[in-house]
Design an enzyme around this catalytic site. Structure first.
Site: not given
Ligand code: GTP
Ligand code: SPV
Ligand code: MN
Length: 611
Positions: A71, A214, A223, A243, A265-267, A269-270, A290, A388-389, A523
């Protein structure tokens, strides 16, 4: 289906206007069929953009332009009627001026290409929490990704009828083709970052995107619609667009609770939404990874996942760290900016095994010697881009909850906020009240990750509610909206039905820079503590900053020494004092008089209690 077949007069008029402006070769109204998916993929493979993966049926690898890998926050605009409405955390341009600039850019921009019109539903088609969008795009890569990430096609047009509400979304990659020209394997986009625009018009609920192909810049349902525009709709209509992941947690007695969690983001969640508990007898299933849309019904908050797929961070994903994600990406997936092995599979750092074969092709398309380990290289460029996703259908996830598409949503018992913080912030902390929980969300700080391309990764920034890049209006008003919903529930006698609010930090580091907490499946220990707190179990101590676990309430995972465990759940008084003054002077100050007074009251209370 052609433009003339559209039964919704406003939609038809808008599509015709766009076609006249952008002058594509052809207009295709997407029907969401498998044939449409397959033919779009074929076009992408023929253009040298999609690479079929021998090892994964019906799966393809794409490599984007180095300017177009995440982004672009500095090029994301909230064009509200004035700067104050957009607030201090958003970029603002006057909407009239921005539309003029972008109309000039859009003129003729689809020459030589197909203009796809994608009707999509965010949320199960027909759910009363769902919303419809229509994305116009000249990217077949967007078409196939939208097929996986949203519900596309005729069934959506049927619900829309002749006059239903939809969010118009325009997207162009800004790369017209001359007669006879093809992309020839080169990712089409505007390579100059400063000429990309990801624009939102909150007063007219419109999205205009230009120059990037992208992720969140181009898949406009995600988003742009489901957060930036939806947050405005949610403010106006009294609900929440967040989010957040949504997970279903079952305890050893078979009792179920649903939790929603906002991490930047990238912390994580998934990973959290799909975790395999190390605690015996506990079970986690995923509803969403997400975004959560939530509405109150009879005083209880219900959440749906507006998406239909996962657009997940690839590096770091392994059978060890996220078994369920690895099972979800065995087939029917799209991979972006991963490495390519010589036997035709994808590869990335920390995938759990070294790259097979002698060579591997990196995300830029260069042949490289196969790394002997899957560790992140200390020097030099990684094989896969850090952002990369994978794009995977949610239904392929082995731990998808059976009710994940329930149009009514699932009842939420707890909210979890959190961020990446090397110090100060404890492993887990429960708020003392709703308003204290809103305070916790509002002060979220996190080290910047690679999910945005124009920010310096590693430094800490405030990312309240993990929504800073995604809130479509002034965040001071956003805090007030959260406070208002809680007060309303309390006034109606439903205070005890409000979700309990927690704050976590999986990312504390020791003096040597190592993570103090193993994270991932471990966790589950924290989730189980939260579960019991929701049932009012006496397993916490009240402190200046909130309810922390009693010393033995969370058993330490293997390898975590008792003194480390104690450190993770204690109040770092000196650290918090610094935190409080940075919140007051640098963070809250930015919002001026839009910052709700109640939040300053919480700050004062904690400051006093720490003294
Ligand atoms: P977006 O899709 O960008 O919104 O991100 P996300 O919040 O879904 O992040 P994701 O779960 O994909 O995690 C991103 C990175 O954090 C990956 O590299 C993970 O390996 C890492 N990560 C996730 N959970 C943990 C954890 O509990 N501990 C540690 N140390 N790292 C984690
Ligand atoms: C994020 O950055 O939070 C994402 C990826 O989930 S994107 O869809 O590109 O926004
Ligand atoms: Mn995200």
């Amino acid at each position: 289906m052609k433009i003339d077949d559209l039964k919704h007069a406003k939609l038809k008029e808008w599509v015709q206007w766009a076609a006249d402006l952008m002058t594509p070769n052809e207009v295709v109204i997407c029907d969401g069929s498998k044939e449409e998916y397959d033919s779009s993929i074929k076009a992408l493979v023929d253009a040298g953009l999609g690479i079929p993966l021998k090892k994964r049926p019906n799966s393809y690898l794409f490599r984007s332009d180095p300017s177009d890998v995440a982004r672009a926050e500095s090029r994301t605009f909230i064009a509200a009627k004035n700067k104050d409405e957009a607030g201090p955390t958003n970029n603002w341009i006057d909407p009239v001026e921005l539309k003029k600039t972008m109309t000039d850019l859009y003129r003729g921009c689809m020459k030589g290409r197909i203009m796809y019109v994608i009707p999509f539903s965010m949320g199960p088609v027909g759910s009363d929490i769902a919303k419809i969008g229509v994305e116009i795009t000249d990217s077949a890569y967007v078409v196939v990704n939208m097929h996986i990430m949203t519900r596309v096609g005729k069934k959506v047009l049927d619900v829309l009828g002749t006059d239903g509400f939809f969010v118009p979304c325009i997207h162009s990659i800004a790369k017209p083709l001359q007669p006879g020209e093809s992309d020839g394997g080169k990712w089409p986009c505007e390579p100059d970052v400063n000429k990309k625009y990801i624009s939102h018009f909150p007063d007219t609920y419109e999205i205009w995107s230009y120059g990037s192909g992208y992720g969140g810049n181009a898949l406009l349902g995600k988003k742009c619609l489901a957060l930036r525009i939806a947050s405005v709709l949610a403010r106006d209509e009294g609900w929440l667009a967040e989010h957040m992941l949504i997970l279903k947690l079952t305890n050893p007695d078979g009792k179920v609770k649903y939790m929603a969690g906002a991490l930047p983001s990238a912390c994580g969640k998934t990973n959290l939404a799909m975790l395999v508990p190390t605690l015996p007898g506990w079970k986690v299933e995923v509803i969403g990874d997400d975004i959560a849309w939530m509405k109150f019904k009879n005083g209880q908050l219900y959440a749906i996942n507006p998406e239909a797929g996962f657009f997940g961070v690839a590096p770091g994903t392994s059978e060890q760290s996220n078994y369920n994600a690895m099972q979800s990406i065995k087939e029917n997936c799209i991979f972006s900016n991963c490495g390519l092995t010589d036997d035709g599979d994808i590869w990335w750092e920390q995938i759990g095994y070294p790259a097979p074969g002698k060579t591997v092709i990196d995300w830029k398309g260069n042949e490289r010697p196969s790394p002997q380990t899957d560790k992140v290289p200390k020097e030099g460029e990684p094989i896969a881009h850090v952002n990369a996703r994978f794009t995977a259908p949610a239904k392929q996830c082995p731990c998808i909850a059976s009710e994940w598409e329930d149009p009514a949503g699932v009842p939420i018992s707890a909210f979890l906020f959190g961020g990446r913080r090397a110090s100060t912030i404890p492993l887990i902390n429960q708020s003392k009240s709703w308003i204290h929980g809103v305070f916790m969300g509002s002060i979220t700080g996190s080290e910047i990750t690679a999910a945005a391309l124009d920010l310096k990764a590693g430094s800490v920034r405030r990312d309240p509610f993990a929504m800073v890049p995604f809130c479509g209006y002034n965040m001071g008003d956003y805090f007030a909206h959260w406070i208002k919903l809680g007060k309303k529930a309390e006034a109606e006698g439903n205070g005890d039905k409000l979700p309990k609010i927690f704050f976590c930090n999986w990312f504390r580091k020791d003096a040597d820079g190592h993570f103090m907490w193993p994270g991932f499946g471990e966790n589950s220990r924290v989730l189980s503590w939260m579960f019991d707190r929701c049932d009012g179990k006496d397993n916490a101590v009240e402190t200046a900053i909130g309810f922390l676990p009693k010393p033995d309430a969370i058993t330490a995972p293997e390898g975590v020494k008792p003194e480390v465990m104690a450190e993770l759940i204690k109040v770092d008084t000196a650290g918090w004092k610094e935190e409080i003054s940075s919140i007051r002077d640098e963070h809250y100050a930015k919002f001026g008089d839009r910052l709700p007074k109640e939040l300053y009251d919480e700050l004062d209370k904690i400051e006093k209690a720490l003294a």
